[in-house]
Every structure is written in structure tokens, then in C-alpha cells.
Design a protein around this motif. Structure first.
Motif, PDB file in Angstrom:
ATOM      1  N   SER A 129       0.811  -1.218   0.000  1.00 16.90           N
ATOM      2  CA  SER A 129       0.000   0.000   0.000  1.00 16.90           C
ATOM      3  C   SER A 129       0.841   1.263   0.000  1.00 16.90           C
ATOM      4  O   SER A 129       0.519   2.220  -0.673  1.00 16.90           O
ATOM      5  CB  SER A 129      -0.917   0.022   1.225  1.00 16.90           C
ATOM      6  N   ASP A 130       1.913   1.293   0.755  1.00 16.20           N
ATOM      7  CA  ASP A 130       2.696   2.524   0.847  1.00 16.20           C
ATOM      8  C   ASP A 130       4.180   2.315   0.570  1.00 16.20           C
ATOM      9  O   ASP A 130       4.969   3.230   0.723  1.00 16.20           O
ATOM     10  CB  ASP A 130       2.509   3.165   2.233  1.00 16.20           C
ATOM     11  N   GLY A 131       4.551   1.090   0.209  1.00 15.81           N
ATOM     12  CA  GLY A 131       5.945   0.858  -0.142  1.00 15.81           C
ATOM     13  C   GLY A 131       6.842   0.649   1.074  1.00 15.81           C
ATOM     14  O   GLY A 131       6.377   0.594   2.217  1.00 15.81           O
ATOM     15  N   ILE A 132       8.144   0.504   0.801  1.00 17.73           N
ATOM     16  CA  ILE A 132       9.094   0.323   1.886  1.00 17.73           C
ATOM     17  C   ILE A 132      10.167   1.398   1.821  1.00 17.73           C
ATOM     18  O   ILE A 132      10.431   1.989   0.779  1.00 17.73           O
ATOM     19  CB  ILE A 132       9.790  -1.051   1.827  1.00 17.73           C
ATOM     20  N   ARG A 158       2.058   9.524   4.325  1.00 24.87           N
ATOM     21  CA  ARG A 158       2.047   8.107   3.990  1.00 24.87           C
ATOM     22  C   ARG A 158       2.805   7.324   5.054  1.00 24.87           C
ATOM     23  O   ARG A 158       3.636   7.879   5.765  1.00 24.87           O
ATOM     24  CB  ARG A 158       2.724   7.847   2.636  1.00 24.87           C
ATOM     25  N   LYS A 166      11.222   1.567  -2.287  1.00 29.05           N
ATOM     26  CA  LYS A 166      10.468   0.964  -3.400  1.00 29.05           C
ATOM     27  C   LYS A 166       8.983   1.150  -3.143  1.00 29.05           C
ATOM     28  O   LYS A 166       8.510   0.932  -2.023  1.00 29.05           O
ATOM     29  CB  LYS A 166      10.746  -0.552  -3.476  1.00 29.05           C
ATOM     30  N   GLY A 167       8.247   1.548  -4.152  1.00 25.16           N
ATOM     31  CA  GLY A 167       6.794   1.635  -4.040  1.00 25.16           C
ATOM     32  C   GLY A 167       6.330   2.795  -3.177  1.00 25.16           C
ATOM     33  O   GLY A 167       5.169   2.859  -2.790  1.00 25.16           O
ATOM     34  N   PHE A 168       7.232   3.710  -2.879  1.00 23.42           N
ATOM     35  CA  PHE A 168       6.890   4.828  -1.987  1.00 23.42           C
ATOM     36  C   PHE A 168       6.698   6.087  -2.824  1.00 23.42           C
ATOM     37  O   PHE A 168       5.579   6.540  -3.043  1.00 23.42           O
ATOM     38  CB  PHE A 168       7.982   4.962  -0.936  1.00 23.42           C
ATOM     39  N   VAL A 169       7.781   6.644  -3.285  1.00 26.22           N
ATOM     40  CA  VAL A 169       7.728   7.723  -4.274  1.00 26.22           C
ATOM     41  C   VAL A 169       8.784   7.369  -5.316  1.00 26.22           C
ATOM     42  O   VAL A 169       9.699   6.606  -5.027  1.00 26.22           O
ATOM     43  CB  VAL A 169       8.040   9.110  -3.649  1.00 26.22           C
ATOM     44  N   PRO A 170       8.652   7.888  -6.550  1.00 20.45           N
ATOM     45  CA  PRO A 170       9.649   7.524  -7.557  1.00 20.45           C
ATOM     46  C   PRO A 170      11.040   7.932  -7.080  1.00 20.45           C
ATOM     47  O   PRO A 170      11.212   9.026  -6.535  1.00 20.45           O
ATOM     48  CB  PRO A 170       9.233   8.319  -8.795  1.00 20.45           C
TER      49      PRO A 170
END
Lengths: 554, 554
Positions: free
Chosen positions: B461-464, B543, B487-491
Motif C-alpha cells: 500500500s505505501d511501499g518500503i 504516507r 520501493k513503491g513509496f515515491v519515484p
């Protein structure tokens, strides 16, 4: 030759939600609606989806105004984000629409900044050099309008969301006289709502809800708990009135519904019988047969009041045997499962639940096939573009237009970003402009890209497997680690053996890579660890966790 | 007093799928069905869901046999996993059911090990000391049966999945005579299929599909591409026959459908007219009006043949203008969105699509309300337990039983793990046994626990956000890092500034934590980094990525 008119859907065409349409002529642009969409379950962590407004931002100086057809989220919900880029662009809407918009913008601290301009059905208004008009339409929120725009090539009619209701509860019909007048002057292009283009016949009147609700209120042995959309002002009024007629007093539970009804009452769109409302705290003070509760959660949203009531988790209302729970809404496509789970939970608590398509007191706010054809026949547009619908609905709607006499070459099934160009030579597709989705996640708007979403999906599906090792910058020797951290892959307590064997593989692999004459680059070591670990884990588990090697040098 | 009979649903009761029911008496246990369930979208990375068999494993020595009602996945699909623990337990089923079971077990290399025992409708058989019988039922796969079990307290009837079809395509009706005989001897307990307990009236005959299909085949200007469940042998036969009658030859496309039809043909359950089939490679050699294609993908599964055809991504079939695509199935609840997306894609390719509830040639294989009541009235059981359904369906089915005369106290709405005990004093709930879900992910069965699933959901859902730092064991000084990987948080490209500021915060925090007289423990440092980073990221982005601090010592 006069410059062509350009009609460009930026959202809501080929999908349900985030409606937005741009009209361009003579170096000026007008926007109709700025809606949002709620995320699919697969959009992990996303709060909202709004249209990509790249095209608007590139033409910033052209935009003369945003016209809102009504105050639903899928027509107005992107405004707080769009206004960040276009704070000085005026927003046009009817009195209630602007009132509800301000309520919404207040949460984003934008209410004072917006340049809202009230419009009234029947009174022309100008947006830049566009001459516009609004006509009353029936929908599931009061004060909704369709929009007309005079262009150099003729009149455009944008239907908004609408139905023909001959007996609306608020007495305000879709304005046949206004439509006839518009038709008499000739319609160049009709853009019409396709939400129910797959549904045969006519959508029943809102009054039908009252009849079903009346039967339920009279029979219910205990409390009646009804759930509908927070914005359905007419529905809420009907429920409170009918409850009062059966000696029940109503509590409105839930912040969003409180907000909507408060604004609607302040602006004169809603009045309740004297003494018909109670505060949620008073529910337990009245006998059950004298209580009605209205709340939100007809879509099974996990945090909604109804979902919490169904889990015995709500501050004011604990659902119990003898309660009758009435779902006064149709699940949004994709939400059927969530709603079913809530219904199951309510049954488990011993409540009676009125939820089935045939039994539940609900009618749609959108026109069905016969109404869609009637509007086409009244307006007889030269060109037709179905909007507000998934692709198959657009196709069905375009076929209806052809059936009632629009020449097949004049009915355009287009999707977001397509440019329809119209001039005296005719109408044609003229390329594509940037369009698409922007994800809103927490405070970030647009920073969750497709690649971030792919990462989320990937780490969410098989977890992550982290390998950290510290090496000596001079000798390449491992001085600490490899340490392994894994999440979402296998339970840590079960993974000890697997992790230990993976550690060994990494050490062997590093030794091999470092055995040459020169020390390997960090990037090479990282690739090598990635390959070794991914292959080993797949061989052992047939899973593909995201493997993240981290190499530190000391 | 005789020992009580225990009836224990281990799956499929309070849900749709993974059907499994245990019967216990006199130290012996019999299992009816061992089905699987396909995962919800929210079960990230999960391939299949099967029942928790802890209870069976704890009573390993008691289990005398597994009786299969029919060869659908939701009744048989867990067998490859259950047999890992109970390889020597015999499995009882009709000829086709065992044939399809062996095909399935072959993929798991278990086909040779299973002790399959063929049963025939009308012929009694024994499972341990249980005297059992089977009677023919109509369902959407041939050779399905209902099961009777004689117990010391009377006869139990387990309906399997069934409907009353007076004109079945294979000529094999649900056996009224057998039901009457069973009724004449008296029925202690009926367990009956609730899948369509919410649907009024009667389910139409499979023959109705033929009528609709006939009209489509006659009208279609080009190829007809039909899609249904791979196991619906009768449906496949009807389609091939009708296609042949209209001069079309049929290609069966897709491995699972090939497998089902191959086994059904070998065992004599399926025969096609001479020359009515072609190989998928031959499709392009025939004129379009002489082609019919049958394939899978009626559920919108992203990897199915139809979904790939709809994306122009299939080896043998590229959908084109003039094709008529026929959805001969109802979407499984929860799959509506996937199916809609496939329909939209087919429309975009210019195909005509027959997909709507009213138009598509499909009937259910399950009994509707009037049939359910008819079965109850024929069998007149003393006790009634609705099975195979979500909770609300069970409630509806139990109410029907009460309506037709079952005493309310004898109709039990129970769910997975509930124990219903019956003896001469009556029937009663007697506690709960372990039940629940086991996730199958790759090669792992059951190793994805609820906590792993929560981790997947959280990181998905919010990345690591990974913080790695190497410190000197003696001095506590930072010798490398902090390095940050996210990863999967912000680019990553947008995150540079955020990451740099987070690094600074971590360094400051570490300095502060280490400023005392003693060096802080690694666990303390880890907690401190976690707190600093989580708070900072939430403040900046609203987040909650999963923050993973890794501290290495050198």
C-alpha cells in the motif's frame, strides 16, 4: 474559414468517474466538470484518482473558467487539486453546487481563494467569450443542470448527469420547455450521460423509493437503519418525512452526511418537519419502534458508519436483533463484494436486511435507454458524442443515437484525450492530447507513477528479500553480514533455514566474484547477489520476492 | 445411549467455494468434497485458497474416505493438497469425476498414488462402517451426484451442487424416483446447496442455452467466439452441435478446456458430430462464417485465452471486426469488473459482444428458490442445514425450509468449524473445531500466514523505506551510510531531496542516541531510526511506508 471548435474529453469517457471535458475555440478554453474517481482494489495505497491535467497546464493562459454541472464527487471532486494550478480561474455552478463545493474546499483550505460564480437555470452567462446557458435536470442531488455553449459553429449541449423524472420529490423536473427551445435554435453537438445506456426502459421516479420505504417503515418491528449516499438530499428528506409519518424520529449519523444536509438546509434546499430529527446520542433513549437512523456506507466502504455498525464497532449504534437495515443504493460496480460482506455481517448480528435489487428502495439518478432516446429525439443534434460511461456503454449509446436518426458518421465513440474537431466542413477526429490518471496518495498528487504502482504490486504480491553486506573498500573482504531481512515473503520464524542457506550462497557468490585480479565494482556485486538470490528463492519456493541487495563499503 | 453423530462443515458454509464437510460417528470420519477457492484481489500474490485441515490431521486415524459429489474445482480442487497428508485415504467418485480427478492429480504427480474407488448412482457403497448411496443430479458438469449416508440416527442427504432440469442436454435428470425412495425411508438431515438461494423462481433448463445460441449462430456475419467454463461439457457439446448445424466447424482453444473434453470423450461422456472440430491452427484457413471458436475466459481472468484475444495477444486468434463474441457464463461475484474490461476491449477491436444478463446464452447449474423448496418438500427432513453459500444465502435458504414446514429450531444456520451434534435427544450446536483458510502461493501451502499477508498489504500500500547504516562496534561511530533504498513509496528520481533530508535526520538522531556515557544497544538504535524516519516521512507525505532500519557492526 472560421477556426475549428475542439471538443476534448479529459476524463469520464471510456470509464465511470473523473468526468472532465474541455472545449476550445478562438484561443479560449472552457472546462466542464472536474471529477474524481475512487481507486480500484488493485491500486494499492491510493486514496483518489483524478484526471491528468497536463494538457490544461500547457494551455494555462487559455482557460477561462470551469463550469460544474452538479456537486457529486465524480464531477467536482478533483477541484481541490485542479485549483492548485488554476487558483484564479473562476468556477461556475448553481447555488447548491457552489455551496457544497465551498464545504469541500474548506477541508483543503481553498474555500476563501476560489472565485465562485453562481449561475441559475434559464439565465445566460459568459465564460470568456463563450456564451453559456444552464437548464434544470433531475438527478440524485438537487440543483443539477445541463449546460449549453454557443460556439461559432452552433450550440453544444452537455447533458450533465440526468434522468427524466415526471414526479421528482423536490418538484424540479428536467426542463422540457428549455430543451425544446434549445432544439428550436438547432443543436450542433450533444454530449450525453451513458451511465445507464445498457439498461432498457425508463428509470423509475424518485417517488417510487417513498412507496417502498413506506411499506418498510410500517412493518419494521424495531429500529429502521437506512443507508444511502451522503449527497442524496432528496432521498434523505423522503426518509425523514416517512419516518415521521410512522412516528419515528431520525438520527443522521456520519460526518459527510451531516455536512451535506447542513449546507443544503442553510441554502434552503432541505427542510425537515418540526421535531423529526434527534441527535445520535438520543437513539438509545427512545423506544426502538420510534427510531430511524440514516447513515452512509451503502458501498461497503470498510471505514463507513454502516460497516462499523455491522462489526459492532460504532460509537452510537450497535446493530441488534429486531433492527431492519435498508440499503437504499445500488453497489457501485466493483463494490458488490464489499457490500455483500456488510450484509452478511448484519445478518450475523440478527438484523433483517433489505438489500436485494427487487426489494431495496432505490432508483438510479441516471437515464435509461428510452429516456436517452427521448432526449436525442427532442434535441435532434447534428453530431453526437456519448460521455460518462465505460466503452461498451458508449457503444450502446451511440447505436441508440443512430437508431433515432443521427447519421452513423456523425456519432463519435471517443475516449479520454481524443480531439473531436468541428467546423463548417464537418466533424472529425484530430489526434490525441495527453490524458490519463493521476494518483492521489496522502499529500502526494501525481508522485505515485506507474512504476511506483508496479513496485507496490510486485512487493505486495511476493514480498521483499533484503540482503545487506558491508565490505572492505580496499580488500573487498566481507566485514559484516550478509544480513537478511524479509517481509511479506514467508514468516520470519519459518524462514531461518532458508535464510541461512541463502546467506551461504551469497558468501560463496561474493568470493567467486572477487576471486579475479581486480576487485569487482559495487554494481557488479549487486547484480551478482540479485541473480544468485532470486534464482535460489524461486527454485525453493516458486515465488518472486523483490530482491534488494545493499552493499556498504568501509 | 448411542454416540452422537457430528456434522462439521470445514469449508463452503458462510462463503462460496472450498466446499468440505466432515461427518463423524463411532470413532470414524467421512469427508464429502475437498474444494478450493480462488483468491480475492486483496489476497496479494496468492494462487489458491484451500480449507484448513488441522482438524482432519488431528484425527488422521479416523478418516475412512473422501466422497466427491462432482469434479468442479470448488469441490475437488483441494485434493492434491489434502492427499499430501492423507495419501492412503480412498477417494470415492463417479466415473467422470474420478477421470477428471486423475487428470488433475497428474499435474501434481499424485495420479498413481491415489486410491480412487468408482461409485455409481443407485448402487450402495461403504466408507468404513458408513453405508452410503449416490443419486444422479443435474449440474453444469456431467455425472454429478448427491450423497446419502446412513447413520445410527437416520439418513443424511448431502445435495452436492444441483438443479432440477426437466430437459437436460445429456438426458440425465436429477433422479426424482431415487429422492422419493430416500424420502420414504425418512430423512434425518438435509444439507442443501444455497448458491442461488437469493434467486426467485426456477433456473431455466440447459436447453434454453441452445435456443439462444442457435439464434446467434444463424445471425452472426463472421466468426462466432464463445466462452464458457472449461468443465461445462454439456455446454461445449451444445455449442459444437449448433455450430455444425449452421455449417460452422469448431476449434477448442485453451489447455484446460482441451483437457476436460479429452477426458470426457475418452470416458464416453462426450461425442461430437463427425468432422465438426478443427485444430486452432486451421481457423484462418476457413471462411469466417464457417468458424466457431470455444474458449475459456468468461471470468475475465487476465491470463485466459479470451483476455489475451481481447488484447490482440493470442497465438491463434486475433479478434477483428465482424467477430461475434458470446459470453456463455455469469461472472463470478467479484469478477464483474474484470469481465467488463474484457468486454470493453472486445468492443474496441470492433467485435459484436453478447454479454448482457438478458441476452447471453447461459443458465446456472444451481437450483433457484422454487427448486430448493421442492427438494425440501420431497425429502421432508427432520433437520436442515444450508450449505454452499455466503451467510445471507444460508439465512434465506433456512427461512425457505421453515416456510415449507421444518420447525424453526431444527433449521441450523452454521458456518465453517461449527459442530452440529445429533442424537436421539435432538440436534444442537456443540462447539467449534479449527477451520479457516490456507493460502497456496507457489510451492508453499500454508506458509503464507495472516501476518505475512498483512505485511504484503502494508508494503504494497505505501511501499518500503530502507535505512542501512554501518557503525563501529567499539566507538558507535557511523562508518558507512546511512544508505537509503525505497520501493513503491515515491519515484526514486523524485525522492532525492526527501532522502537526503531523511539521511540528515537519521545522522542527527544517531548522534543524539549515542551521546550518553554508554553505547546504545543495536535494538535501541533500530527503534530510534524507525521512530525518526516514520514520523518524518508521515509529516512530509502523509504516507506510512514500512520503515526497515538495518544496522551492521564492524
Amino acid at each position: 474559414m472560421t477556426e475549428a471548435l475542439r471538443v476534448i474529453p479529459l476524463g469520464g469517457v471510456g470509464e465511470i468517474g473523473k468526468n472532465m471535458l474541455a472545449l476550445e475555440q478562438g484561443g479560449e478554453m472552457l472546462l466542464i466538470d472536474a471529477g474524481l474517481m475512487f481507486p480500484d482494489e488493485e491500486m494499492l495505497g491510493i486514496d483518489l484518482v483524478i484526471p491528468d491535467t497536463t494538457y490544461l497546464r500547457e494551455r494555462r493562459e487559455k482557460l477561462r473558467g470551469i463550469v460544474l454541472t452538479h456537486a457529486h464527487e465524480d464531477h467536482m471532486g478533483a477541484l481541490p487539486y485542479v485549483l492548485r494550478d488554476f487558483a484564479d480561474v473562476p468556477v461556475y455552478g448553481t447555488k447548491l453546487t457552489l455551496g457544497l463545493m465551498r464545504t469541500k474546499l474548506r477541508e483543503h483550505r481553498l474555500a476563501d481563494k476560489v472565485d465562485g460564480r453562481e449561475i441559475t437555470a434559464g439565465t445566460p452567462f459568459s465564460v470568456g467569450s463563450f456564451r453559456c446557458g444552464a437548464y434544470a435536470v433531475c438527478h440524485s442531488i438537487p440543483d443539477a443542470v445541463g449546460i449549453t455553449v454557443e460556439t461559432r459553429h452552433g450550440t453544444i449541449v452537455h447533458s450533465g448527469d440526468w434522468k427524466f423524472d415526471h414526479t421528482p420529490v423536490d418538484g424540479r423536473q428536467t426542463d422540457f420547455a428549455a430543451l425544446s427551445e434549445i432544439a428550436a435554435r438547432g443543436v450542433l453537438l450533444l454530449l450525453s450521460d451513458s451511465t445507464r445506456a445498457e439498461v432498457p426502459g425508463y428509470t423509475p421516479s424518485e417517488r417510487h423509493v417513498g412507496e417502498l420505504m413506506d411499506a418498510i417503515m410500517s412493518r419494521a418491528p424495531g429500529r429502521v437503519i437506512t443507508t444511502t449516499f451522503a449527497s442524496n438530499i432528496s432521498r434523505i428528506k423522503q426518509i425523514v418525512d416517512i419516518a415521521a409519518a410512522w412516528g419515528r424520529r431520525t438520527a443522521i449519523v456520519g460526518r459527510s452526511m451531516e455536512n451535506y444536509t447542513k449546507t443544503a438546509r442553510e441554502l434552503g434546499y432541505l427542510a425537515f418537519p418540526e421535531g423529526s430529527l434527534i441527535h445520535p446520542k438520543e437513539i438509545d433513549k427512545l423506544p426502538d419502534q420510534e427510531v430511524c437512523i440514516i447513515t452512509t456506507g451503502s458501498q461497503g466502504e470498510p471505514t463507513s458508519a454502516l460497516s462499523r455498525m455491522a462489526l459492532g464497532d460504532h460509537r452510537h449504534v450497535v446493530v441488534k436483533e429486531g433492527d431492519t437495515v435498508v440499503m437504499s443504493a445500488t453497489p457501485i460496480p466493483g463494490n458488490e463484494e464489499l457490500v455483500s460482506r456488510t450484509v452478511d455481517n448484519l445478518f450475523k448480528l440478527g438484523a433483517e436486511v433489505v438489500y436485494e435489487a427487487g426489494a431495496r428502495p432505490h432508483v438510479s439518478g441516471h437515464a435509461s435507454q428510452e429516456e436517452l432516446k427521448l432526449l436525442l429525439n427532442i434535441l435532434r443534434p447534428r453530431y453526437f458524442v456519448p460521455i460518462h460511461g465505460e466503452y461498451r456503454m458508449l457503444v450502446r449509446h451511440a447505436r441508440m443515437a443512430i437508431d433515432v436518426g443521427v447519421p452513423p458518421e456523425n456519432a463519435f465513440v471517443i475516449t479520454n484525450g481524443d480531439v473531436l474537431e468541428i467546423d463548417e466542413r464537418g466533424a472529425r477526429l484530430a489526434g490525441k492530447v495527453p490524458s490519463g490518471v493521476v494518483y492521489v496518495d496522502g499529500m502526494g498528487v501525481g508522485d505515485v507513477s506507474q512504476s511506483v504502482m508496479r513496485d507496490r504490486w510486485s512487493i505486495g504480491s511476493d514480498g521483499i528479500f533484503l540482503v545487506v553486506v558491508t565490505i572492505d573498500r580496499q580488500t573487498g573482504a566481507v566485514v559484516a553480514g550478509p544480513d537478511i531481512v524479509t517481509k511479506g515473503f514467508v514468516p520470519e520464524e519459518d524462514a531461518a533455514a532458508l535464510i541461512e542457506r541463502t546467506r551461504q550462497r551469497v558468501l560463496e557468490g561474493l568470493a567467486e566474484t572477487q576471486s579475479g585480479e581486480h576487485l569487482a565494482e559495487v554494481a557488479t556485486l549487486r547484480d551478482s547477489i540479485h541473480a544468485i538470490v532470486s534464482e535460489y528463492l524461486y527454485e525453493r519456493t516458486k515465488r518472486h520476492p523483490m530482491v534488494l541487495p545493499v552493499i556498504m563499503q568501509v
